[in-house]
Scaffold this motif. Structure first.
Motif, short mmCIF file in Angstrom:
data_model
loop_
_atom_site.label_atom_id
_atom_site.label_comp_id
_atom_site.label_asym_id
_atom_site.label_seq_id
_atom_site.Cartn_x
_atom_site.Cartn_y
_atom_site.Cartn_z
N SER A 168 -0.62 11.79 -7.29
CA SER A 168 -0.79 12.83 -6.27
C SER A 168 0.45 12.98 -5.38
O SER A 168 0.64 14.02 -4.76
N TYR A 169 1.29 11.95 -5.34
CA TYR A 169 2.47 11.97 -4.48
C TYR A 169 3.67 12.64 -5.16
O TYR A 169 4.65 12.96 -4.52
N GLN A 221 0.82 -1.20 0.00
CA GLN A 221 0.00 0.00 0.00
C GLN A 221 0.87 1.26 0.00
O GLN A 221 0.59 2.24 -0.69
N ASP A 239 3.70 5.65 -5.75
CA ASP A 239 3.58 5.63 -7.21
C ASP A 239 2.39 6.43 -7.72
O ASP A 239 2.28 6.68 -8.92
N HIS A 240 1.51 6.84 -6.84
CA HIS A 240 0.32 7.57 -7.27
C HIS A 240 0.68 8.98 -7.73
O HIS A 240 1.56 9.62 -7.13
N ASP A 280 5.94 16.88 -11.95
CA ASP A 280 4.73 16.19 -12.42
C ASP A 280 4.30 16.81 -13.75
O ASP A 280 3.64 17.85 -13.78
N ASP A 322 2.23 1.69 -3.44
CA ASP A 322 1.19 2.21 -4.32
C ASP A 322 0.97 3.70 -4.10
O ASP A 322 0.75 4.46 -5.07
N LEU A 323 1.06 4.14 -2.86
CA LEU A 323 0.89 5.56 -2.56
C LEU A 323 2.02 6.38 -3.17
O LEU A 323 1.81 7.47 -3.72
#
Length: 295
Positions: A30-31, A21, A27-28, A37, A24-25
């Motif tokens: 929003s991170y 988890q 890699d999101h 970005d 995954d965070l």
């Protein structure tokens, strides 16, 4: 007492889930750091930020290198060097000899002949840039750096002249539907690429001490008339605007008609100077700024 195997397995499973988890965070989208970005920066709402960044990157680099005065060279991207034009003509002549009745071969020959005739503009732009650059090397306190649109044709010739004279020059490339490649004569640290025409135009004129326009198409006319408008309206400091090849420009644009029809004032024509040789173009700049000429 031994640990409960079932409890231990549950703990391992929970730890693995937490690790996954967390991964995954990270890699999101929003991170991601906002400035790293691309998806975020390319949103319409961030256009003002992109405009600012596009202005600042060349600005800071040129300031760091203490580039304060430039000579802008405009002109067609379609002109070839005399060597390229001569080769094109030879190829067209050979094609026509093999297919004397082919309309395409005849058209290619006509095009090649025109390219050879117009290659004199490439040659003149190269020589002019060399004159400016040699003067700047001999008299650093009066240094002027050549700046072009960074592409082929007259732009390439200007950067080439500066390079062959042993100096540096600037190229302001632009993203186009048919990708424009930078010509190989631009000084690498001054080879910039723009998305926004407006910011590119600002950098053309911000340090400009003169503008020399060789024959060209829509792009050349756009830059020329935008510059003249800024000078006419006092939005930019007056600098020499030099049009190379008087017969071409007076045939293309009836400046006198604009005066006769009251569309511009007679004194507005004083913003323009016509020349027919690279030496005359350089002399016009020298006379304006009282520079020691080195022809």
């Amino acid at each position: 007492m031994s640990a409960d195997p079932l409890l231990y397995q549950r703990h391992l499973s929970s730890a693995r889930q937490a690790t996954e988890q967390c991964r995954d965070l990270r890699d999101h989208p929003s991170y991601r750091l906002s400035f790293a970005d691309d998806d975020f920066l390319m949103q319409d709402e961030l256009r003002h930020v992109r405009l600012q960044l596009e202005y600042l990157k060349p600005q800071l680099i040129l300031e760091q290198h203490q580039i304060q005065a430039t000579v802008v060279v405009f002109g067609s991207a379609r002109f070839l060097s005399p060597e390229q034009a001569q080769l094109l003509l030879q190829q067209a002549q050979q094609q026509l000899e093999q297919r004397p009745d082919d309309p395409d071969a005849k058209l290619q020959l006509k095009t090649a002949q025109r390219q050879l005739k117009n290659s004199r503009y490439y040659q003149a732009a190269e020589k002019f840039a060399a004159l400016v650059t040699r003067h700047s090397q001999q008299q650093p306190e009066q240094s002027l750096m050549i700046i072009s649109g960074g592409g082929p044709g007259v732009m390439e010739a200007a950067n080439k002249g500066a390079s062959l004279a042993g100096g540096q020059s600037i190229g302001l490339n632009i993203v186009l539907p048919h990708e424009q490649k930078p010509n190989p004569y631009i000084t690498p640290e001054f080879c910039f690429r723009f998305h926004y025409f407006a910011i590119r135009k600002m950098h053309f004129l911000q340090r400009a001490r003169a503008l020399v326009a060789f024959p060209g198409g829509f792009g050349t006319l756009d830059e020329l008339f935008e510059t003249l408008t800024l000078l006419q309206t006092g939005k930019a400091t007056t600098v020499p605007v030099i049009l190379y090849d008087k017969s071409f420009w007076t045939r293309l644009i009836n400046f006198d008609l604009l005066v006769e029809e009251g569309l511009i004032k007679p004194e507005d024509l004083e913003l323009i100077q016509f020349v027919d040789t690279p030496e005359q173009a350089w002399q016009a700049i020298c006379q304006c700024y009282k520079l020691g000429q080195s022809l």
